[in-house]
Design a protein around this motif. Structure first.
Motif, PDB file in Angstrom:
ATOM      1  N   ILE A  79      55.190  50.000  68.884  1.00  0.00           N
ATOM      2  CA  ILE A  79      56.326  49.638  69.817  1.00  0.00           C
ATOM      3  C   ILE A  79      57.421  49.033  69.014  1.00  0.00           C
ATOM      4  O   ILE A  79      57.510  48.176  68.012  1.00  0.00           O
ATOM      5  N   THR A  80      58.581  49.340  69.721  1.00  0.00           N
ATOM      6  CA  THR A  80      59.843  48.836  68.930  1.00  0.00           C
ATOM      7  C   THR A  80      60.635  47.945  69.755  1.00  0.00           C
ATOM      8  O   THR A  80      61.348  47.371  69.334  1.00  0.00           O
ATOM      9  N   GLU A  81      60.448  48.146  70.998  1.00  0.00           N
ATOM     10  CA  GLU A  81      61.314  47.247  72.001  1.00  0.00           C
ATOM     11  C   GLU A  81      60.086  46.766  73.165  1.00  0.00           C
ATOM     12  O   GLU A  81      59.593  47.516  73.738  1.00  0.00           O
ATOM     13  N   VAL A  82      60.570  45.416  73.450  1.00  0.00           N
ATOM     14  CA  VAL A  82      59.657  44.864  74.803  1.00  0.00           C
ATOM     15  C   VAL A  82      61.031  44.292  75.370  1.00  0.00           C
ATOM     16  O   VAL A  82      61.628  43.358  74.988  1.00  0.00           O
ATOM     17  N   PHE A  83      60.832  44.541  76.802  1.00  0.00           N
ATOM     18  CA  PHE A  83      61.635  43.965  77.738  1.00  0.00           C
ATOM     19  C   PHE A  83      60.981  43.034  78.699  1.00  0.00           C
ATOM     20  O   PHE A  83      59.953  43.848  79.239  1.00  0.00           O
ATOM     21  N   VAL A  84      61.406  42.018  78.986  1.00  0.00           N
ATOM     22  CA  VAL A  84      60.691  41.192  80.117  1.00  0.00           C
ATOM     23  C   VAL A  84      61.495  40.656  81.010  1.00  0.00           C
ATOM     24  O   VAL A  84      62.637  39.925  80.724  1.00  0.00           O
ATOM     25  N   ASP A  85      61.167  41.011  82.243  1.00  0.00           N
ATOM     26  CA  ASP A  85      62.091  40.265  83.353  1.00  0.00           C
ATOM     27  C   ASP A  85      61.062  39.222  84.044  1.00  0.00           C
ATOM     28  O   ASP A  85      60.084  39.378  84.492  1.00  0.00           O
ATOM     29  N   GLY A  86      61.946  38.266  84.517  1.00  0.00           N
ATOM     30  CA  GLY A  86      61.719  37.106  85.185  1.00  0.00           C
ATOM     31  C   GLY A  86      60.584  36.451  84.423  1.00  0.00           C
ATOM     32  O   GLY A  86      59.470  35.956  84.895  1.00  0.00           O
ATOM     33  N   PHE A  98      58.052  27.348  77.166  1.00  0.00           N
ATOM     34  CA  PHE A  98      58.795  28.708  76.837  1.00  0.00           C
ATOM     35  C   PHE A  98      59.311  28.565  75.579  1.00  0.00           C
ATOM     36  O   PHE A  98      59.236  29.744  74.996  1.00  0.00           O
ATOM     37  N   ALA A  99      59.846  27.708  74.824  1.00  0.00           N
ATOM     38  CA  ALA A  99      60.562  27.738  73.614  1.00  0.00           C
ATOM     39  C   ALA A  99      59.605  27.653  72.606  1.00  0.00           C
ATOM     40  O   ALA A  99      59.684  28.382  71.692  1.00  0.00           O
ATOM     41  N   LEU A 100      58.359  26.927  72.918  1.00  0.00           N
ATOM     42  CA  LEU A 100      57.303  27.179  71.800  1.00  0.00           C
ATOM     43  C   LEU A 100      56.710  28.621  71.757  1.00  0.00           C
ATOM     44  O   LEU A 100      56.491  29.037  70.692  1.00  0.00           O
ATOM     45  N   MET A 101      56.562  29.312  73.021  1.00  0.00           N
ATOM     46  CA  MET A 101      56.293  30.887  72.773  1.00  0.00           C
ATOM     47  C   MET A 101      57.114  31.527  72.120  1.00  0.00           C
ATOM     48  O   MET A 101      56.760  32.437  71.481  1.00  0.00           O
ATOM     49  N   ILE A 102      58.561  31.263  72.479  1.00  0.00           N
ATOM     50  CA  ILE A 102      59.555  32.003  71.763  1.00  0.00           C
ATOM     51  C   ILE A 102      59.481  31.940  70.267  1.00  0.00           C
ATOM     52  O   ILE A 102      59.404  32.958  69.460  1.00  0.00           O
ATOM     53  N   GLU A 103      59.223  30.831  69.703  1.00  0.00           N
ATOM     54  CA  GLU A 103      59.223  30.212  68.289  1.00  0.00           C
ATOM     55  C   GLU A 103      57.934  30.923  67.698  1.00  0.00           C
ATOM     56  O   GLU A 103      57.935  31.487  66.479  1.00  0.00           O
ATOM     57  N   LYS A 104      56.833  31.150  68.565  1.00  0.00           N
ATOM     58  CA  LYS A 104      55.568  31.532  68.051  1.00  0.00           C
ATOM     59  C   LYS A 104      55.643  33.273  68.050  1.00  0.00           C
ATOM     60  O   LYS A 104      55.104  34.134  67.129  1.00  0.00           O
ATOM     61  N   LEU A 105      56.521  33.806  68.858  1.00  0.00           N
ATOM     62  CA  LEU A 105      56.898  35.476  68.918  1.00  0.00           C
ATOM     63  C   LEU A 105      57.784  35.696  67.799  1.00  0.00           C
ATOM     64  O   LEU A 105      57.754  37.013  67.208  1.00  0.00           O
ATOM     65  N   VAL A 106      58.467  34.880  67.319  1.00  0.00           N
ATOM     66  CA  VAL A 106      59.633  35.271  66.278  1.00  0.00           C
ATOM     67  C   VAL A 106      58.705  36.057  64.892  1.00  0.00           C
ATOM     68  O   VAL A 106      59.081  37.145  64.818  1.00  0.00           O
ATOM     69  N   PRO A 107      57.709  35.479  64.527  1.00  0.00           N
ATOM     70  CA  PRO A 107      57.059  35.894  63.200  1.00  0.00           C
ATOM     71  C   PRO A 107      56.404  37.343  63.777  1.00  0.00           C
ATOM     72  O   PRO A 107      56.339  38.089  62.979  1.00  0.00           O
ATOM     73  N   ILE A 108      55.846  37.391  64.812  1.00  0.00           N
ATOM     74  CA  ILE A 108      55.452  38.525  65.260  1.00  0.00           C
ATOM     75  C   ILE A 108      56.064  39.718  65.434  1.00  0.00           C
ATOM     76  O   ILE A 108      55.792  40.815  65.171  1.00  0.00           O
ATOM     77  N   THR A 109      57.302  39.416  66.013  1.00  0.00           N
ATOM     78  CA  THR A 109      58.481  40.558  66.047  1.00  0.00           C
ATOM     79  C   THR A 109      58.932  41.123  64.805  1.00  0.00           C
ATOM     80  O   THR A 109      59.031  41.961  64.345  1.00  0.00           O
ATOM     81  N   GLN A 110      59.050  39.939  63.891  1.00  0.00           N
ATOM     82  CA  GLN A 110      59.449  40.183  62.379  1.00  0.00           C
ATOM     83  C   GLN A 110      58.351  41.205  61.747  1.00  0.00           C
ATOM     84  O   GLN A 110      58.880  42.094  61.091  1.00  0.00           O
ATOM     85  N   GLU A 111      57.024  40.688  61.933  1.00  0.00           N
ATOM     86  CA  GLU A 111      56.191  41.551  61.108  1.00  0.00           C
ATOM     87  C   GLU A 111      56.090  43.071  61.516  1.00  0.00           C
ATOM     88  O   GLU A 111      55.620  44.095  60.977  1.00  0.00           O
ATOM     89  N   ASN A 112      56.368  43.070  62.935  1.00  0.00           N
ATOM     90  CA  ASN A 112      55.918  44.355  63.957  1.00  0.00           C
ATOM     91  C   ASN A 112      57.655  45.207  63.597  1.00  0.00           C
ATOM     92  O   ASN A 112      57.619  46.570  64.218  1.00  0.00           O
ATOM     93  N   GLY A 113      58.695  44.585  63.416  1.00  0.00           N
ATOM     94  CA  GLY A 113      59.984  45.299  63.262  1.00  0.00           C
ATOM     95  C   GLY A 113      60.350  45.595  64.973  1.00  0.00           C
ATOM     96  O   GLY A 113      61.045  46.449  64.980  1.00  0.00           O
ATOM     97  N   ALA A 114      60.007  44.639  65.804  1.00  0.00           N
ATOM     98  CA  ALA A 114      60.362  44.959  67.129  1.00  0.00           C
ATOM     99  C   ALA A 114      61.239  43.953  67.567  1.00  0.00           C
ATOM    100  O   ALA A 114      61.531  42.860  67.080  1.00  0.00           O
ATOM    101  N   THR A 115      61.765  44.165  68.671  1.00  0.00           N
ATOM    102  CA  THR A 115      62.935  43.411  69.384  1.00  0.00           C
ATOM    103  C   THR A 115      62.351  43.270  70.669  1.00  0.00           C
ATOM    104  O   THR A 115      61.792  43.922  71.490  1.00  0.00           O
ATOM    105  N   MET A 116      62.191  41.903  71.135  1.00  0.00           N
ATOM    106  CA  MET A 116      61.822  41.455  72.503  1.00  0.00           C
ATOM    107  C   MET A 116      63.073  40.678  73.247  1.00  0.00           C
ATOM    108  O   MET A 116      63.693  39.914  72.772  1.00  0.00           O
ATOM    109  N   THR A 117      63.381  41.054  74.408  1.00  0.00           N
ATOM    110  CA  THR A 117      64.473  40.665  75.282  1.00  0.00           C
ATOM    111  C   THR A 117      63.711  40.116  76.512  1.00  0.00           C
ATOM    112  O   THR A 117      63.051  40.739  77.293  1.00  0.00           O
ATOM    113  N   PHE A 118      64.108  38.895  77.071  1.00  0.00           N
ATOM    114  CA  PHE A 118      63.684  38.226  77.784  1.00  0.00           C
ATOM    115  C   PHE A 118      64.928  37.893  78.950  1.00  0.00           C
ATOM    116  O   PHE A 118      66.010  37.657  78.517  1.00  0.00           O
TER     117      PHE A 118
END
Length: 136
Positions: A79-86, A98-118
């Protein structure tokens, strides 16, 4: 990398997200996933993107949403890109959670080289300052 498309209802967030998804499937060297609540994007998103209705998995709240994303990345290393609507339709309108979830996702996206867009339905000023850096 995390990106937030922030604006009030009717500001064009979903339309922008659809364009980004369809562009990503043309350029990505991996898998593109689009997560939504319900099946409203079925005919708008390219069939080459994996469209996931989060309702099918009983996800409610941002803790469950975080676990869902962890499962996505654990099950598919390409997975290189994850897009989340709503985002708030799934997690509720709890800005701090929501802010806490975003902060927890940052290292996961860095580790996987992925981008998440909400897409996030609120004013920028409603969100905690610590996640303003992710707003595009």
């Amino acid at each position: 990398m995390i990106k937030l498309i922030v604006g009030n209802k009717g500001s064009g967030k979903t339309k922008a997200l659809i364009g980004m998804v369809n562009e990503a499937v043309e350029t990505s060297k991996g898998n593109v996933v689009c997560v939504e609540k319900g099946n409203t994007l079925t005919f708008d998103v390219s069939h080459r993107a994996r469209l996931v209705d989060v309702d099918s998995y009983g996800v409610k709240g941002f803790d469950a949403f975080f676990g869902f994303f962890c499962g996505l990345f654990a099950g598919n290393y390409d997975i290189t890109e994850v897009f989340v609507d709503g985002s708030f339709k799934v997690g509720g309108k709890d800005f701090m959670a929501f802010a806490l979830m975003i902060e927890k996702l940052v290292p996961i996206t860095q580790e996987n080289g992925a981008t998440m867009t909400f897409t996030v339905s609120c004013d920028k000023s409603d969100l905690p300052e610590r996640i303003h850096q992710y707003i595009i």
